[in-house]
Design a protein around this motif. Structure first.
Motif, mmCIF file in Angstrom:
data_model
loop_
_atom_site.group_PDB
_atom_site.id
_atom_site.type_symbol
_atom_site.label_atom_id
_atom_site.label_comp_id
_atom_site.label_asym_id
_atom_site.label_seq_id
_atom_site.Cartn_x
_atom_site.Cartn_y
_atom_site.Cartn_z
ATOM 1 N N PHE A 119 20.123 30.772 -20.712
ATOM 2 C CA PHE A 119 18.841 31.987 -20.410
ATOM 3 C C PHE A 119 19.540 33.420 -20.668
ATOM 4 C CE2 PHE A 119 17.806 28.371 -17.270
ATOM 5 C CZ PHE A 119 16.337 28.401 -17.642
ATOM 6 N N MET A 120 18.499 33.822 -22.184
ATOM 7 C CA MET A 120 18.757 35.217 -22.021
ATOM 8 C C MET A 120 17.092 35.782 -21.055
ATOM 9 S SD MET A 120 20.334 34.606 -25.774
ATOM 10 C CE MET A 120 19.661 35.988 -25.985
ATOM 11 N N ASP B 169 18.492 26.395 -25.024
ATOM 12 C CA ASP B 169 18.994 25.153 -25.614
ATOM 13 C C ASP B 169 18.008 24.198 -25.388
ATOM 14 O OD1 ASP B 169 19.656 25.728 -22.995
ATOM 15 O OD2 ASP B 169 21.203 24.291 -23.122
ATOM 16 N N MET B 170 16.354 24.601 -24.883
ATOM 17 C CA MET B 170 15.626 23.739 -23.755
ATOM 18 C C MET B 170 14.251 24.304 -24.887
ATOM 19 S SD MET B 170 15.924 23.938 -20.138
ATOM 20 C CE MET B 170 15.210 25.036 -20.227
ATOM 21 N N ASP B 171 13.766 23.050 -24.452
ATOM 22 C CA ASP B 171 12.317 24.075 -25.448
ATOM 23 C C ASP B 171 11.801 24.712 -24.481
ATOM 24 O OD1 ASP B 171 12.205 22.197 -27.894
ATOM 25 O OD2 ASP B 171 11.812 20.404 -27.421
ATOM 26 N N ASP B 172 12.323 23.935 -23.742
ATOM 27 C CA ASP B 172 10.534 24.102 -21.994
ATOM 28 C C ASP B 172 11.264 26.323 -22.314
ATOM 29 O OD1 ASP B 172 9.537 22.358 -21.341
ATOM 30 O OD2 ASP B 172 10.755 21.727 -20.235
ATOM 31 N N SER C 222 11.712 28.023 -23.624
ATOM 32 C CA SER C 222 12.342 28.669 -25.279
ATOM 33 C C SER C 222 12.383 29.830 -25.883
ATOM 34 C CB SER C 222 12.234 27.783 -26.512
ATOM 35 O OG SER C 222 12.533 27.787 -27.257
ATOM 36 N N VAL C 223 13.295 30.632 -26.066
ATOM 37 C CA VAL C 223 13.430 32.090 -26.299
ATOM 38 C C VAL C 223 13.067 32.071 -28.004
ATOM 39 C CG1 VAL C 223 16.056 31.862 -27.529
ATOM 40 C CG2 VAL C 223 14.951 33.706 -26.212
ATOM 41 N N TRP C 224 13.071 30.638 -28.513
ATOM 42 C CA TRP C 224 12.445 30.735 -29.469
ATOM 43 C C TRP C 224 10.961 30.394 -29.941
ATOM 44 C CZ3 TRP C 224 17.215 31.804 -32.545
ATOM 45 C CH2 TRP C 224 17.990 31.941 -31.854
ATOM 46 N N ASP C 225 10.975 30.725 -28.675
ATOM 47 C CA ASP C 225 9.104 30.439 -29.085
ATOM 48 C C ASP C 225 8.160 31.230 -29.666
ATOM 49 O OD1 ASP C 225 8.845 28.229 -27.862
ATOM 50 O OD2 ASP C 225 7.837 29.076 -25.602
ATOM 51 N N SER C 226 7.567 31.107 -30.424
ATOM 52 C CA SER C 226 6.936 32.671 -31.329
ATOM 53 C C SER C 226 6.824 33.639 -30.922
ATOM 54 C CB SER C 226 5.544 32.179 -32.158
ATOM 55 O OG SER C 226 4.751 31.225 -31.586
ATOM 56 N N SER C 227 5.877 32.908 -29.639
ATOM 57 C CA SER C 227 5.567 34.311 -28.767
ATOM 58 C C SER C 227 6.623 35.149 -28.262
ATOM 59 C CB SER C 227 5.053 33.749 -27.312
ATOM 60 O OG SER C 227 5.828 32.907 -26.270
ATOM 61 N N ARG C 228 8.057 34.377 -28.301
ATOM 62 C CA ARG C 228 8.793 35.459 -28.199
ATOM 63 C C ARG C 228 9.200 35.897 -29.351
ATOM 64 N NH1 ARG C 228 10.545 33.594 -23.029
ATOM 65 N NH2 ARG C 228 9.426 31.768 -22.095
ATOM 66 N N ALA C 229 8.809 35.989 -30.671
ATOM 67 C CA ALA C 229 9.753 36.123 -31.645
ATOM 68 C C ALA C 229 10.396 36.849 -31.947
ATOM 69 C CB ALA C 229 9.223 36.084 -32.798
ATOM 70 N N ARG C 230 11.456 36.489 -32.005
ATOM 71 C CA ARG C 230 12.885 38.395 -32.721
ATOM 72 C C ARG C 230 13.649 37.812 -33.548
ATOM 73 N NH1 ARG C 230 12.977 37.254 -26.902
ATOM 74 N NH2 ARG C 230 12.243 38.549 -26.301
ATOM 75 N N GLY D 21 20.860 24.192 -34.614
ATOM 76 C CA GLY D 21 21.740 23.960 -35.412
ATOM 77 C C GLY D 21 20.533 24.506 -37.051
ATOM 78 N N ASP D 22 19.992 23.950 -38.269
ATOM 79 C CA ASP D 22 19.019 24.369 -38.699
ATOM 80 C C ASP D 22 17.965 24.584 -38.779
ATOM 81 O OD1 ASP D 22 21.192 24.733 -40.549
ATOM 82 O OD2 ASP D 22 20.990 22.538 -41.723
ATOM 83 N N ALA D 23 17.614 23.286 -37.388
ATOM 84 C CA ALA D 23 16.058 23.858 -36.452
ATOM 85 C C ALA D 23 15.840 24.939 -36.492
ATOM 86 C CB ALA D 23 16.202 22.328 -35.369
ATOM 87 N N ARG D 24 16.583 25.367 -36.210
ATOM 88 C CA ARG D 24 15.898 26.836 -35.626
ATOM 89 C C ARG D 24 16.686 28.209 -36.510
ATOM 90 N NH1 ARG D 24 12.790 24.085 -33.107
ATOM 91 N NH2 ARG D 24 12.501 24.557 -30.621
ATOM 92 N N ARG D 25 16.634 29.224 -36.270
ATOM 93 C CA ARG D 25 17.376 30.133 -37.402
ATOM 94 C C ARG D 25 18.973 30.201 -36.753
ATOM 95 N NH1 ARG D 25 12.882 34.222 -35.935
ATOM 96 N NH2 ARG D 25 13.044 32.819 -33.747
#
Ligand SMILES: [Zn+2]
Ligand SMILES: [Zn+2]
Length: 294
Positions: A118-119, A125-128, A130-138, A173-177
Motif C-alpha cells: 500500500f501507498m 497490486d489489487m483492484d480493490d 487500487s492506487v491506479w484508480d482514475s480517481s487517484r490518477a497520477r 505489467g502492460d495492463a497499467r502504466r
C-alpha cells in the motif's frame, strides 16, 4: 542450499481458514514439493494482516476484512507442529513503526519479510483500493517514485530482515502504466535504503505468475543490489504447495548471471550465507544445476 522463505500456507481469500490450512498435513504437502525441488530450508511468512493483533498497527478497511486469526496461535503452531522456520510478512506502515516493532519484538520470529503493498491507502497490486484508480490518477512516474522511496524507508526502519518483492509496483505489467526509459533512476532510493540498512533483498519468482511476468526484482534492480553488497534471500511467495520453488531455474539463472553464489539463511533473526545448491534435486534442469554448483 536452496531456500524458500516467503511461503503462505493458504490462498489469499479471507475465507481461507486456519483450521483447514494451518495443519501438519498441509505443511507436509509444502515439504514434499520442496523435497522434489531440492529445497532444504523452508519458512512460512503469513501476512500480518490476517491476525487480529495487526489492527493495533493499522485499521485499513482491507485489513479489517482479513484480521481473523490469532498471531500467537500461528507462532505456536509453526514452532510446535512443524519443522518450518517461523517468519511473517509484515507491511511497512509509515507512522506506525513503533506499533509494528512492538508486535514483531514480542514474538520469536526467525526472520521478518518486509513488504510495501500500500501507498497510503492505495494498493499497488489489487483492484480493490487500487492506487491506479482514475480517481487517484497520477502519472506512472509519480507512483513509481513514491513506491521506491517507500521501499527505501521500509528498509531504513530497521523493522525487517528481507525486502520483499521490491518492485511490486510493476505487478500489472502492460495492463497499467510503466514509466518510460531507464528504470534505474526509480530503483536508486530503494537500493540505497536496503544497502544502508544492511538487510537482504528478496529474489521472488512470484512475479512470473502475475501480469508482470517477470522475477521480482528486475535484473537491473538485482544488479544494483549486488553492486551495493546486498545479500539475496530466495523465495517463491507460494500460496499453495505446487508453487513451492516454482520457476527456481529462472531465479538461479538470474543469480548466476549477476554473480551471486550464496543465499541468506535465517535463524532467530540472525543471518548467515550458504553456497547455492539444490539438495538431491530431481527436477531442476541441468543448466541451472550446473549454475548452482559453480
Ligand atoms: Zn507480498
Ligand atoms: Zn507474500
Amino acid at each position: 542450499m536452496l531456500t524458500d522463505y516467503h511461503l503462505h500456507l493458504r490462498p489469499d481469500g479471507h475465507d481461507a481458514d486456519v483450521a483447514e490450512y494451518h495443519t501438519p498435513a498441509n505443511v507436509e504437502r509444502y515439504r514434499a514439493a520442496a523435497d522434489e525441488r531440492g529445497i532444504a530450508e523452508l519458512g512460512v511468512s503469513e501476512h500480518v494482516y490476517r491476525f487480529v493483533q495487526a489492527l493495533e498497527v493499522w485499521r485499513h478497511p482491507f485489513w479489517e476484512t482479513y484480521a481473523h486469526d490469532d498471531l500467537d496461535e500461528y507462532c505456536a503452531f509453526v514452532r510446535e507442529q512443524t519443522d518450518l522456520r517461523l517468519g511473517i510478512e509484515a507491511d511497512f506502515v509509515p507512522g506506525a513503526e513503533d506499533r509494528i516493532a512492538n508486535l514483531l519484538q514480542a514474538r520469536d520470529f526467525d526472520y521478518v519479510v518486509g513488504s510495501v503493498h500500500f501507498m497510503r491507502d492505495g494498493a499497488v497490486d489489487m483492484d480493490d483500493y487500487s492506487v491506479w484508480d482514475s480517481s487517484r490518477a497520477r502519472s506512472a512516474g509519480e507512483v513509481w517514485t513514491r513506491y521506491f522511496q517507500a521501499i527505501g524507508d521500509a528498509a531504513r526502519s530497521g523493522l525487517f530482515d528481507i525486502a520483499a518483492h521490491p518492485d511490486l509496483v510493476k505487478y500489472w505489467g502492460d495492463a497499467r502504466r510503466t514509466p518510460d526509459g531507464d528504470l534505474r533512476r526509480y530503483y536508486e532510493p530503494a537500493v540505497e535504503g536496503i544497502a544502508e540498512a544492511g538487510i537482504a533483498v528478496e529474489l521472488s519468482t512470484a512475479g512470473l505468475r502475475k501480469p508482470a511476468g517477470e522475477l521480482y526484482p528486475a535484473r537491473a534492480f538485482l544488479e544494483m543490489c549486488v553492486d551495493a553488497g546486498v545479500p539475496v534471500a530466495l523465495s517463491s511467495d507460494a500460496h499453495r504447495p505446487e508453487d513451492v520453488g516454482a520457476d527456481y531455474e529462472r531465479a538461479l539463472e538470474a543469480l548466476d548471471a549477476v554473480g551471486v553464489r550464496e543465499l541468506c539463511v535465517f535463524e532467530g533473526r540472525e543471518r548467515r550465507l550458504e553456497p547455492i545448491g539444490a539438495t538431491g534435486a530431481s527436477e531442476l534442469p541441468a543448466g541451472s544445476s550446473d549454475a548452482a554448483a559453480r
